[in-house]
Scaffold this motif. Structure first.
Motif, mmCIF file in Angstrom:
data_model
loop_
_atom_site.group_PDB
_atom_site.id
_atom_site.type_symbol
_atom_site.label_atom_id
_atom_site.label_comp_id
_atom_site.label_asym_id
_atom_site.label_seq_id
_atom_site.Cartn_x
_atom_site.Cartn_y
_atom_site.Cartn_z
ATOM 1 N N SER A 30 0.825 -1.120 0.025
ATOM 2 C CA SER A 30 0.095 -0.048 -0.071
ATOM 3 C C SER A 30 0.827 1.244 -0.157
ATOM 4 O O SER A 30 0.369 2.357 -0.140
ATOM 5 C CB SER A 30 -0.717 -0.039 1.121
ATOM 6 N N SER A 31 1.954 1.104 -0.125
ATOM 7 C CA SER A 31 3.093 2.363 0.074
ATOM 8 C C SER A 31 4.184 1.951 -0.906
ATOM 9 O O SER A 31 4.685 0.634 -0.939
ATOM 10 C CB SER A 31 3.244 2.653 1.421
ATOM 11 N N GLN A 34 6.474 -0.330 1.349
ATOM 12 C CA GLN A 34 6.077 -1.810 1.268
ATOM 13 C C GLN A 34 6.519 -2.541 -0.192
ATOM 14 O O GLN A 34 6.798 -3.596 -0.209
ATOM 15 C CB GLN A 34 4.554 -1.791 1.601
ATOM 16 N N THR A 116 -6.414 -7.454 -7.633
ATOM 17 C CA THR A 116 -5.411 -7.198 -6.673
ATOM 18 C C THR A 116 -4.051 -7.423 -6.849
ATOM 19 O O THR A 116 -3.079 -7.263 -6.122
ATOM 20 C CB THR A 116 -5.791 -8.187 -5.412
#
Length: 227
Positions: A30-31, A34, A116
């Motif tokens: 999510s970043s 990460q 995803t």
């Protein structure tokens, strides 16, 4: 071979630690931090496999027959061997199996157009490239299988003769076949990883390690079971 047996055990212990790190890493990231963490983990795992095949190649140069016999593996593992290790095309079975399982378990999300970025989201271009790589790998597997068959035919009955004039040449040919097999194993994994996104590569490496641990544990349990 006691040195390689010890290396094999410690290498597996380190792989288990890396598997735990892969499994606990946030997916999807999510970043940027990460995402970089996943990139670093993939690099660490691939470096770990590279080290394994480097050390195994050195062991083969010292004692090729022991490497073929693989006394450090369980009977079950040895029964599944292709030239002292796993068959390279196993990597593609892992990809297709994991993609199918994830697709079936999230089909409702897929029908809603949700993505995803995992193995169920392999693109048509990725499938095409993976299929092409699989075909290439099968051809190389077959060629190496022919090499080991030719070696076995030529060496049959002679390796036990201490006075065989060309024993060193025959062992040298065996080392060469082993090196080809190990190189194909490592190269196949690396090329598969290169065709995947970082998140997909993490999931592929998790599935591959879990398969290794699963087969090893099953083999160990069989050997511990009372006769």
């Amino acid at each position: 071979m006691s040195c390689f047996t010890h290396f094999h055990e410690t290498w597996f212990d380190k792989l288990r630690l890396l598997l735990n790190q892969l499994s606990s890493a946030p997916r999807p990231p999510s970043s940027p931090e990460q995402h970089q963490h996943l990139v670093d983990l993939v690099h660490k795992v691939m470096s770990h496999y590279t080290e394994y095949y480097r050390v195994k190649a050195l062991a083969a140069q010292r004692d090729a027959l022991s490497v073929i016999a693989a006394p450090w593996d369980t009977c079950l593992e040895r029964s599944l061997h292709w030239i002292a290790g796993w068959r390279p095309t196993t990597a593609f079975h892992i990809i297709y199996t994991e993609s199918s399982i994830q697709f079936e378990s999230h089909i409702a999300d897929i029908l809603r157009g949700l993505s995803t970025g995992d193995l169920r989201d392999l693109s048509p271009a990725q499938f095409r490239l993976i299929s092409e790589l699989q075909s290439e790998t099968i051809r190389e597997e077959n060629a190496i299988t022919e090499d080991i068959s030719a070696w076995q035919d030529g060496a049959s009955g002679q390796l036990l003769d201490d006075y065989c004039a060309d024993i060193e040449e025959k062992i040298g040919r065996l080392v060469n076949v082993l090196e080809k097999a190990e190189n194909l194993r490592l190269r196949t994994v690396q090329r598969v990883v290169d065709l995947l996104t970082t998140q997909q590569a993490v999931e592929f490496l998790i599935a591959m390690a879990e398969l290794q641990f699963g087969i090893r544990a099953w083999g160990q349990n069989q050997e511990r079971a009372p006769a």
